[in-house]
Design a protein around this motif. Structure first.
Motif: not given
Length: 181
Positions: A30, A35, A37-38, A54, A57-60, A90
């Protein structure tokens, strides 16, 4: 149960230490500002860290099974197998991917999986790697790591207690755990 004393040949990690290391690794990623995406975690060692990342970071989360430890009850590295398919919820694997595992031992698994992603997933635009531990013997330097271990100790992770546990032993195991609290 107390964790044995670590030394140059053996690193013993408790559940609390293990979870703090995963959280500190997440903070390091962080704070880097990168950043993604997955999260793609390598099963089995990267599954627990992958789940945590996951969620934070609230990602798939995608899971790719690999295996290289076969001989001598999982202590001698063999040929690397990369699963033909990966599990994800996703869409196809694409965008910026954080490849996550527990450790870089020889580094071969991470190197080969990064190459595999670049060769087989045209939608992947960037791959960075993160591990809790990097051994001095690793030929691969992850983008993010928590601890460098120059003496190459065997890492005794807390979930290894389950490696020798079989279903018929569960009742006694649970009872033993309840009496030690």
């Amino acid at each position: 149960m107390s964790t044995p004393q670590s030394n140059e040949k053996h690193l013993w990690v408790s559940w609390d230490e293990y979870h703090r290391l995963i959280e500190r690794l997440a903070l390091k990623v962080h704070e880097s500002g990168w950043k993604f995406d997955m999260v793609l975690c390598l099963a089995r060692g990267g599954v627990r860290p992958g789940d945590v990342f996951s969620r934070i970071f609230d990602v798939p989360l995608a899971i790719l099974s690999t295996s290289s430890y076969r001989a001598e009850k999982g202590t001698v590295q063999g040929d690397l197998d990369i699963a033909k398919y990966m599990t994800m919820t996703k869409g196809p694997l694409s965008g910026k991917i954080l490849l996550l595992d527990d450790l870089a031992d020889s580094g071969v698994t991470l190197m080969k999986v990064v190459d595999h992603l670049k060769q087989n997933f045209a939608g992947v635009t960037e791959v960075k790697t993160a591990v809790i531990w990097t051994k001095g013997s690793s030929a691969f330097k992850p983008d993010y790591q928590m601890e460098e271990l120059p003496h190459n100790p065997w890492i005794h992770q807390p979930f290894e207690d389950y490696d020798g546990l079989r279903p018929h032993q569960l009742a006694a195991w649970i009872k033993k755990g309840e009496t030690t609290k």
